[in-house]
Design an enzyme around this catalytic site. Structure first.
Site, short mmCIF file in Angstrom:
data_model
loop_
_atom_site.label_atom_id
_atom_site.label_comp_id
_atom_site.label_asym_id
_atom_site.label_seq_id
_atom_site.Cartn_x
_atom_site.Cartn_y
_atom_site.Cartn_z
CE LYS A 1 -11.71 0.79 -9.86
NZ LYS A 1 -10.74 0.01 -9.06
CE1 TYR B 1 -12.25 4.07 -8.45
CE2 TYR B 1 -14.61 3.95 -8.86
CZ TYR B 1 -13.47 3.44 -8.27
OH TYR B 1 -13.53 2.29 -7.52
NE ARG C 1 -25.99 3.38 -7.27
CZ ARG C 1 -24.79 2.87 -7.05
NH1 ARG C 1 -24.26 2.89 -5.83
NH2 ARG C 1 -24.11 2.32 -8.03
CG HIS D 1 -18.86 3.90 -10.16
ND1 HIS D 1 -20.10 4.50 -10.13
CD2 HIS D 1 -18.55 3.60 -8.87
CE1 HIS D 1 -20.53 4.58 -8.88
NE2 HIS D 1 -19.60 4.03 -8.10
N GLY E 1 -5.39 -2.13 -5.00
CA GLY E 1 -4.74 -0.83 -4.81
C GLY E 1 -5.17 0.19 -5.84
CG ASP F 1 -2.18 0.87 0.96
OD1 ASP F 1 -2.06 2.10 0.83
OD2 ASP F 1 -3.27 0.29 0.86
CB ILE F 2 0.56 4.62 -1.45
CG1 ILE F 2 1.59 5.72 -1.72
CG2 ILE F 2 -0.80 5.18 -1.01
CD1 ILE F 2 1.25 6.58 -2.92
CB SER G 1 -22.40 -0.15 -2.36
OG SER G 1 -22.94 0.48 -3.51
#
Length: 268
Positions: free
Chosen positions: A142, A138, A176, A115, A74, A36-37, A167
């Site tokens: 993907k 974004y 939603r 998305h 990530g 991870d950053i 979600s």
């Protein structure tokens, strides 16, 4: 009893979903290599940690050495500037696949997103074969990652399961999510099924629990042996009491991507 994998890499291991996988996949591998950053915090005996920027190929290349498979969670997790998305989600994902190729890693599980198809009307129930219709930059990243995985399967034989997450939170947060919710337990199960399936080639599945309302036909996930155990129905009364019904012209009511589809361009 021997575990299925010697070493698994989890990117984004300090994030919300990466933290879920860090716990759940401990039973699947002798060693979890975490990246991870952000800080990964204290490491358990079975964990290896590397804090790095996925956009830095020289840092990513050694991450894949000695790895049996990758769960790539990530990157930038929400809409942001194109520069940040380019580095974290496009360059970073390319670096993961290219490092996998260099080291002979044959499977990548990728946390994609609904998305990528967010501008479809909610009157349509979609399967995984529909063309991309991203609702944000974004979402566009993907789409790139899903197509990148297709390229690496067709040209190099690296398998991918792309999980279009709806979600994923501890519980649904709004109306939603009564249709899009993916519990942490079901998320972990879906990743495990994707890792353990004998052959996946290049596959796209939807990440959703056994909700009464649904936007997606998820037969591809069922073919992996995924049987979701949770349902947003358990939270319906609470959610509906806290959130008024949506107007039909609101983006969350009109589009698969909800409010992401209704948001303006991030850099305006």
């Amino acid at each position: 009893m021997a575990k299925p994998f010697k070493r698994l890499l989890i990117t984004g291991a300090a994030g919300r979903l990466g933290s879920v996988l860090r716990q759940a996949l401990a039973t699947q591998a002798d060693t979890l290599r975490l990246s991870d950053i952000e800080s990964l915090g204290p490491l358990a005996e079975h964990e290896e940690g590397c804090q790095c920027d996925l956009g830095d190929y020289e840092a990513v290349l050694p991450l894949l050495e000695g790895v049996d498979a990758v769960v790539h969670a990530g990157g930038v997790p929400l809409e942001d500037t194109f520069a940040k998305l380019l580095n974290g989600n496009i360059v970073g994902t390319y670096n993961i696949y290219e490092a996998a190729r260099r080291h002979g890693v044959k499977r990548v599980i990728y946390t994609s997103s609904n998305h990528a198809i967010g501008f479809y009307d909610r009157t349509e129930v979609l399967d995984a074969s529909v063309p991309h219709r991203p609702d944000t930059l974004y979402g566009l990243t993907k789409c790139f990652a899903e197509d990148l995985g297709r390229y690496y399967w067709d040209k190099f034989g690296i398998e991918s399961v792309n999980i279009r997450i709806g979600s994923s939170f501890e519980q649904p947060l709004d109306r939603r999510m009564l249709a899009t919710w993916l519990s942490f337990g079901d998320f972990a199960q879906l990743v495990e099924r994707a890792l353990l399936a004998p052959r996946v080639a290049h596959m796209i599945v939807y990440g959703m629990s056994n909700n009464r309302e649904t936007l997606w036909d998820n037969h591809q996930a069922r073919s992996l042996g995924f049987v979701p155990q949770d349902s947003a129905e358990a939270y319906r009364e609470q959610v509906e009491a806290q959130h008024p019904p949506l107007r039909h012209d609101e983006p969350a009511a009109r589009f698969h991507g909800g409010n992401f589809a209704g948001a303006g361009h991030f850099e305006d």
